[in-house]
Design a protein around this motif. Structure first.
Motif, PDB file in Angstrom:
ATOM      1  N   THR A  66     -21.679 -22.554  57.865  1.00 23.70           N
ATOM      2  CA  THR A  66     -20.501 -22.919  58.638  1.00 23.70           C
ATOM      3  C   THR A  66     -20.053 -24.335  58.299  1.00 23.70           C
ATOM      4  N   ALA A  67     -18.787 -24.468  57.921  1.00 24.59           N
ATOM      5  CA  ALA A  67     -18.249 -25.770  57.506  1.00 24.59           C
ATOM      6  C   ALA A  67     -16.772 -25.593  57.174  1.00 24.59           C
ATOM      7  N   VAL A  68     -16.120 -26.725  56.951  1.00 26.92           N
ATOM      8  CA  VAL A  68     -14.798 -26.699  56.347  1.00 26.92           C
ATOM      9  C   VAL A  68     -15.007 -26.755  54.834  1.00 26.92           C
ATOM     10  N   TYR A  69     -14.412 -25.813  54.133  1.00 27.96           N
ATOM     11  CA  TYR A  69     -14.558 -25.725  52.688  1.00 27.96           C
ATOM     12  C   TYR A  69     -13.302 -26.298  52.025  1.00 27.96           C
ATOM     13  N   TYR A  70     -13.533 -27.218  51.099  1.00 30.18           N
ATOM     14  CA  TYR A  70     -12.441 -27.894  50.407  1.00 30.18           C
ATOM     15  C   TYR A  70     -12.470 -27.538  48.922  1.00 30.18           C
ATOM     16  N   CYS A  71     -11.305 -27.253  48.399  1.00 31.69           N
ATOM     17  CA  CYS A  71     -11.134 -27.059  46.964  1.00 31.69           C
ATOM     18  C   CYS A  71     -10.851 -28.411  46.316  1.00 31.69           C
ATOM     19  N   LYS A  72     -11.392 -28.606  45.129  1.00 30.37           N
ATOM     20  CA  LYS A  72     -11.140 -29.834  44.382  1.00 30.37           C
ATOM     21  C   LYS A  72     -10.884 -29.485  42.922  1.00 30.37           C
ATOM     22  N   THR A  73      -9.976 -30.195  42.303  1.00 26.11           N
ATOM     23  CA  THR A  73      -9.760 -30.033  40.887  1.00 26.11           C
ATOM     24  C   THR A  73      -9.653 -31.389  40.219  1.00 26.11           C
ATOM     25  N   GLN A  74     -10.088 -31.446  38.985  1.00 21.63           N
ATOM     26  CA  GLN A  74      -9.905 -32.637  38.151  1.00 21.63           C
ATOM     27  C   GLN A  74      -9.042 -32.216  36.970  1.00 21.63           C
ATOM     28  N   LEU A  75      -7.930 -32.878  36.773  1.00 27.33           N
ATOM     29  CA  LEU A  75      -6.993 -32.415  35.752  1.00 27.33           C
ATOM     30  C   LEU A  75      -6.212 -33.567  35.123  1.00 27.33           C
ATOM     31  N   LYS A  76      -5.512 -33.231  34.031  1.00 26.25           N
ATOM     32  CA  LYS A  76      -4.578 -34.147  33.371  1.00 26.25           C
ATOM     33  C   LYS A  76      -3.167 -33.649  33.676  1.00 26.25           C
ATOM     34  N   PRO A  77      -2.335 -34.463  34.313  1.00 24.12           N
ATOM     35  CA  PRO A  77      -0.960 -34.029  34.591  1.00 24.12           C
ATOM     36  C   PRO A  77      -0.101 -33.922  33.325  1.00 24.12           C
ATOM     37  N   SER A  78      -0.427 -34.715  32.319  1.00 26.52           N
ATOM     38  CA  SER A  78       0.318 -34.674  31.063  1.00 26.52           C
ATOM     39  C   SER A  78      -0.630 -35.010  29.933  1.00 26.52           C
ATOM     40  N   VAL A  79      -0.168 -34.828  28.706  1.00 27.06           N
ATOM     41  CA  VAL A  79      -1.016 -35.035  27.543  1.00 27.06           C
ATOM     42  C   VAL A  79      -1.444 -36.490  27.415  1.00 27.06           C
ATOM     43  N   VAL A  80      -0.651 -37.421  27.916  1.00 21.35           N
ATOM     44  CA  VAL A  80      -0.976 -38.847  27.778  1.00 21.35           C
ATOM     45  C   VAL A  80      -1.651 -39.410  29.022  1.00 21.35           C
ATOM     46  N   ALA A  81      -1.728 -38.618  30.085  1.00 24.45           N
ATOM     47  CA  ALA A  81      -2.293 -39.117  31.335  1.00 24.45           C
ATOM     48  C   ALA A  81      -3.808 -39.040  31.312  1.00 24.45           C
ATOM     49  N   GLY A  82      -4.420 -39.809  32.213  1.00 24.22           N
ATOM     50  CA  GLY A  82      -5.854 -39.718  32.399  1.00 24.22           C
ATOM     51  C   GLY A  82      -6.194 -38.571  33.330  1.00 24.22           C
ATOM     52  N   LEU A  83      -7.477 -38.528  33.719  1.00 27.32           N
ATOM     53  CA  LEU A  83      -7.942 -37.482  34.618  1.00 27.32           C
ATOM     54  C   LEU A  83      -7.715 -37.917  36.072  1.00 27.32           C
ATOM     55  N   TYR A  84      -7.231 -36.982  36.887  1.00 25.98           N
ATOM     56  CA  TYR A  84      -6.996 -37.232  38.301  1.00 25.98           C
ATOM     57  C   TYR A  84      -7.694 -36.174  39.131  1.00 25.98           C
ATOM     58  N   ASN A  85      -8.156 -36.564  40.318  1.00 25.31           N
ATOM     59  CA  ASN A  85      -8.790 -35.645  41.258  1.00 25.31           C
ATOM     60  C   ASN A  85      -7.827 -35.299  42.384  1.00 25.31           C
ATOM     61  N   TYR A  86      -7.789 -34.030  42.744  1.00 29.23           N
ATOM     62  CA  TYR A  86      -6.964 -33.562  43.847  1.00 29.23           C
ATOM     63  C   TYR A  86      -7.805 -32.687  44.763  1.00 29.23           C
ATOM     64  N   TRP A  87      -7.494 -32.771  46.066  1.00 32.77           N
ATOM     65  CA  TRP A  87      -8.202 -31.983  47.077  1.00 32.77           C
ATOM     66  C   TRP A  87      -7.235 -31.070  47.824  1.00 32.77           C
ATOM     67  N   GLY A  88      -7.757 -29.922  48.234  1.00 33.31           N
ATOM     68  CA  GLY A  88      -7.010 -29.043  49.114  1.00 33.31           C
ATOM     69  C   GLY A  88      -7.136 -29.512  50.558  1.00 33.31           C
ATOM     70  N   GLN A  89      -6.454 -28.810  51.449  1.00 32.23           N
ATOM     71  CA  GLN A  89      -6.415 -29.218  52.850  1.00 32.23           C
ATOM     72  C   GLN A  89      -7.652 -28.751  53.617  1.00 32.23           C
ATOM     73  N   GLY A  90      -8.402 -27.832  53.039  1.00 35.43           N
ATOM     74  CA  GLY A  90      -9.609 -27.328  53.688  1.00 35.43           C
ATOM     75  C   GLY A  90      -9.363 -26.033  54.434  1.00 35.43           C
ATOM     76  N   THR A  91     -10.378 -25.185  54.451  1.00 36.42           N
ATOM     77  CA  THR A  91     -10.313 -23.927  55.192  1.00 36.42           C
ATOM     78  C   THR A  91     -11.641 -23.745  55.933  1.00 36.42           C
ATOM     79  N   GLN A  92     -11.545 -23.356  57.194  1.00 35.82           N
ATOM     80  CA  GLN A  92     -12.727 -23.240  58.038  1.00 35.82           C
ATOM     81  C   GLN A  92     -13.458 -21.925  57.766  1.00 35.82           C
ATOM     82  N   VAL A  93     -14.761 -22.032  57.581  1.00 33.98           N
ATOM     83  CA  VAL A  93     -15.633 -20.862  57.488  1.00 33.98           C
ATOM     84  C   VAL A  93     -16.651 -20.977  58.619  1.00 33.98           C
ATOM     85  N   THR A  94     -16.677 -19.964  59.475  1.00 31.85           N
ATOM     86  CA  THR A  94     -17.609 -19.943  60.596  1.00 31.85           C
ATOM     87  C   THR A  94     -18.460 -18.693  60.515  1.00 31.85           C
TER      88      THR A  94
END
Length: 121
Positions: A90-118
């Motif tokens: 039981t917890a709030v589950y969050y999605c995370k991704t690490q990606l490049k927005p463009s070919v010249v960009a660095g790596l960025y981390n993004y998080w989802g809003q979370g979804t409750q699992v009970t």
């Protein structure tokens, strides 16, 4: 701008199953990895499972053999199949991704809003 939209959480009895989904959209050149983290009340956010662009996976010891992470690269979507669920999952589950927005960009981390699992009877 990148958005992560999660779905699939809810209430389930011990021993039951749930499948979480997370879709990434927006300005995406390439994705390094996608993964799931969880945070129970009063605890830190911990890694549950992660999958790289090449398909390599990593699981927390507590979920090995019960959870399976998979990915649809064409849809920029990651899934978490959770079987044999326990109350301690039981917890709030969050999605995370690490990606490049463009070919010249660095790596960025993004998080989802979370979804409750009970998990409860």
């Amino acid at each position: 701008q990148v958005q992560l939209v999660e779905s699939g959480g809810g209430l389930v009895q011990p021993g039951g199953s749930l499948r979480l989904s997370c879709a990434a959209s927006g300005t995406i050149f390439s994705i390094n990895y996608m993964g799931w983290y969880r945070q129970a009340p009063g605890k830190q956010r911990d890694l549950v499972a992660l999958i790289t662009s090449g398909g390599s996976t990593n699981y927390a010891d507590s979920v090995k053999g019960r959870f399976t992470i998979s990915r649809d690269n064409a849809k920029n979507t990651v899934y978490l199949q959770m079987n044999s669920l326990k109350p301690e999952d039981t917890a709030v589950y969050y999605c995370k991704t690490q990606l490049k927005p463009s070919v010249v960009a660095g790596l960025y981390n993004y998080w989802g809003q979370g979804t409750q699992v009970t998990v409860s009877s």
